[in-house]
Design an enzyme around this catalytic site. Structure first.
Site, PDB file in Angstrom:
ATOM      1  CB  THR A   7      -0.932   0.005   1.229  1.00 49.45           C
ATOM      2  OG1 THR A   7      -1.642  -1.219   1.290  1.00 49.45           O
ATOM      3  CG2 THR A   7      -1.920   1.156   1.148  1.00 49.45           C
TER       4      THR A   7
ATOM      5  CE1 TYR B 289      -0.729  -3.816  -2.072  1.00 48.42           C
ATOM      6  CE2 TYR B 289      -2.620  -2.488  -1.452  1.00 48.42           C
ATOM      7  CZ  TYR B 289      -1.861  -3.621  -1.292  1.00 48.42           C
ATOM      8  OH  TYR B 289      -2.234  -4.550  -0.368  1.00 48.42           O
TER       9      TYR B 289
ATOM     10  NE  ARG C 216      -5.867  -2.515   1.233  1.00 48.97           N
ATOM     11  CZ  ARG C 216      -5.263  -3.604   1.733  1.00 48.97           C
ATOM     12  NH1 ARG C 216      -4.321  -3.461   2.658  1.00 48.97           N
ATOM     13  NH2 ARG C 216      -5.595  -4.796   1.298  1.00 48.97           N
TER      14      ARG C 216
ATOM     15  CG  HIS D 184      -3.020  -6.797  -3.312  1.00 48.75           C
ATOM     16  ND1 HIS D 184      -2.771  -7.168  -2.013  1.00 48.75           N
ATOM     17  CD2 HIS D 184      -4.253  -6.220  -3.320  1.00 48.75           C
ATOM     18  CE1 HIS D 184      -3.809  -6.838  -1.262  1.00 48.75           C
ATOM     19  NE2 HIS D 184      -4.725  -6.262  -2.041  1.00 48.75           N
TER      20      HIS D 184
ATOM     21  NE  ARG E  27      -8.168 -10.707   0.263  1.00 50.22           N
ATOM     22  CZ  ARG E  27      -7.277  -9.758   0.586  1.00 50.22           C
ATOM     23  NH1 ARG E  27      -6.291  -9.469  -0.255  1.00 50.22           N
ATOM     24  NH2 ARG E  27      -7.388  -9.098   1.711  1.00 50.22           N
TER      25      ARG E  27
ATOM     26  CG  ASP F 231       1.331 -10.576   2.583  1.00 47.74           C
ATOM     27  OD1 ASP F 231       2.164  -9.718   2.217  1.00 47.74           O
ATOM     28  OD2 ASP F 231       0.123 -10.322   2.708  1.00 47.74           O
TER      29      ASP F 231
END
Length: 392
Positions: free
Chosen positions: A103, A134, A167, A199, A231, A287
């Site tokens: 981020t 990102y 984000r 991502h 996820r 990660d």
């Protein structure tokens, strides 16, 4: 100087294919010989012999997603995660790490990431990184993806570029294709991976942009490398579908609570393999050093955790405890990421490979770690510390 010789005798070798009882000879940073009978070495060579007494030896784990400079920052400057220390990486069995920005690709930069990777190399690890982060436009060191890849030896591709996440910079298909084309051509020019490590957030769009890119361009599917695909369970179904089309997908070894709409890394890998999908197109990363935030409906952070590089070794141990054959699951941690990243001497153990290896304990946990021919972990404890880890 005469190379340091280490003979690892009586190991149960997985390279990652099971090879049975074997002996390995290491000279300096390379494996120079592997055989089934103990070699007759001339006296006076000063060989350091380690009898492994039948314990399993595997290639060092290749972690394709580590926030080497630290992640976080989503909830203010006090939430910036510190850089990842050397022993936190090696303690989990990782001998090769690829750094990414997340981020915060504003204060943290590609130039900083390259320097941190070089520092870890000086301390004995093998490390590379991607350019960008990102957001679009990408935070490159030179102003160009291709130029970063050509001029900076450690830059392998682009990442982690965020999609399907509040984000992200909400990239369009045109922007993604332009970035992917530059990464691909940069790879052709340099012989590097040339991938776009994506991502993927928990947004409803999922992998829609990737599917559109596959449908509407001449770029090979291997350019696109979505991560965090476990996820959401629905997202994992999408990931399995694009893997059938030639995309390598990356599962993240993050903690998953009971009843959560996600798959733990070990369960995602088994589901993928049980589905009969191409076994070479799935990898697992940690990660490590990355922020693992939880958000409310307004996008504000409500809780935060930090990814651990040890998650790879822990995931492998869990798989073995559940009865999965080591040779079935090991490629996702070793040969698969090494092949994707075009790291030819990583992810396998034979003459000519780098001397990166892990000795497993009886429970499948990480007991000993050798990186580039040097012991970093013995008896489950780090014996090599980073420059600023040393006790004062």
């Amino acid at each position: 100087m005469t190379p340091v010789l280490t003979l690892l005798s009586n190991c149960e070798l997985y390279d990652p294919t099971p090879r049975g009882r074997a002996h390995l000879l290491v000279a300096d940073e390379r494996v120079v010989w592997v055989g089934g009978a103990r070699p007759a070495l001339p006296a006076g060579l000063g060989v350091d012999e380690v009898d492994l007494e039948g314990r399993r030896v595997i290639p060092g784990l290749v972690d394709g997603h580590v926030h080497l400079t630290g992640g976080g920052g989503e909830a203010g400057p006090n939430t910036r995660v510190p850089p990842v220390a050397l022993s936190r990486i090696t303690a989990g069995g990782v001998t090769t790490a690829v750094g990414v920005l997340g981020t915060d690709d504003t204060v943290r930069t590609t130039a900083e990431l390259v320097v941190v990777a070089r520092g870890l190399i000086r301390e004995g690890l093998s490390a590379w990184c991607h350019t960008g982060g990102y957001h679009v436009p990408l935070t490159t060191a030179s102003g160009s993806i291709r130029l970063d890849m050509v001029l900076i030896d450690l830059v392998l591709g682009v990442g982690e570029l965020a999609i399907s996440d509040h984000r992200s910079s909400q990239p369009t298909l045109e922007e993604l294709l332009r970035i992917a084309a530059d990464a691909h051509v940069g790879g052709l020019m340099t012989g590097k991976a040339g991938i776009v490590h994506l991502h993927v957030g928990d947004g409803d769009a999922g992998l829609a942009l990737v599917r559109q890119a596959l449908d509407g361009s001449e770029l090979p599917p291997s350019v696109f490398n979505p991560t965090h695909v476990n996820r959401k369970r629905r997202l994992f179904e999408e990931a399995m579908a694009v893997a059938e089309r030639g995309v390598t997908v990356d599962v993240t070894a993050f903690p998953v609570a009971k009843g959560e709409d996600a798959w733990p890394a070990e369960e995602a890998l088994v589901r993928y393999l049980d589905a009969g999908l191409p076994p070479e197109r799935i990898t697992i990363s940690s990660d490590g050093g990355g922020c693992l935030p939880e958000f409310d409906d307004e996008g504000r952070v409500t809780a935060m955790d930090v990814g651990s590089p040890a998650a790879l070794g822990d995931t492998l141990r869990t798989l073995l405890r559940c009865g999965q054959p080591l040779e079935r699951v090991l490629p996702a941690f070793t040969t698969n990421p090494a092949r994707l990243l075009r790291l030819e001497r990583k992810g396998w153990l034979a003459a000519g490979a780098d001397a990166d290896l892990v000795v497993l304990d009886r429970d499948g946990g990480v007991a000993e770690v050798m990186a580039r021919g040097r012991w970093h972990v013995r008896g489950g404890k780090p014996v090599v510390l980073g420059t600023f880890e040393r006790e004062r």
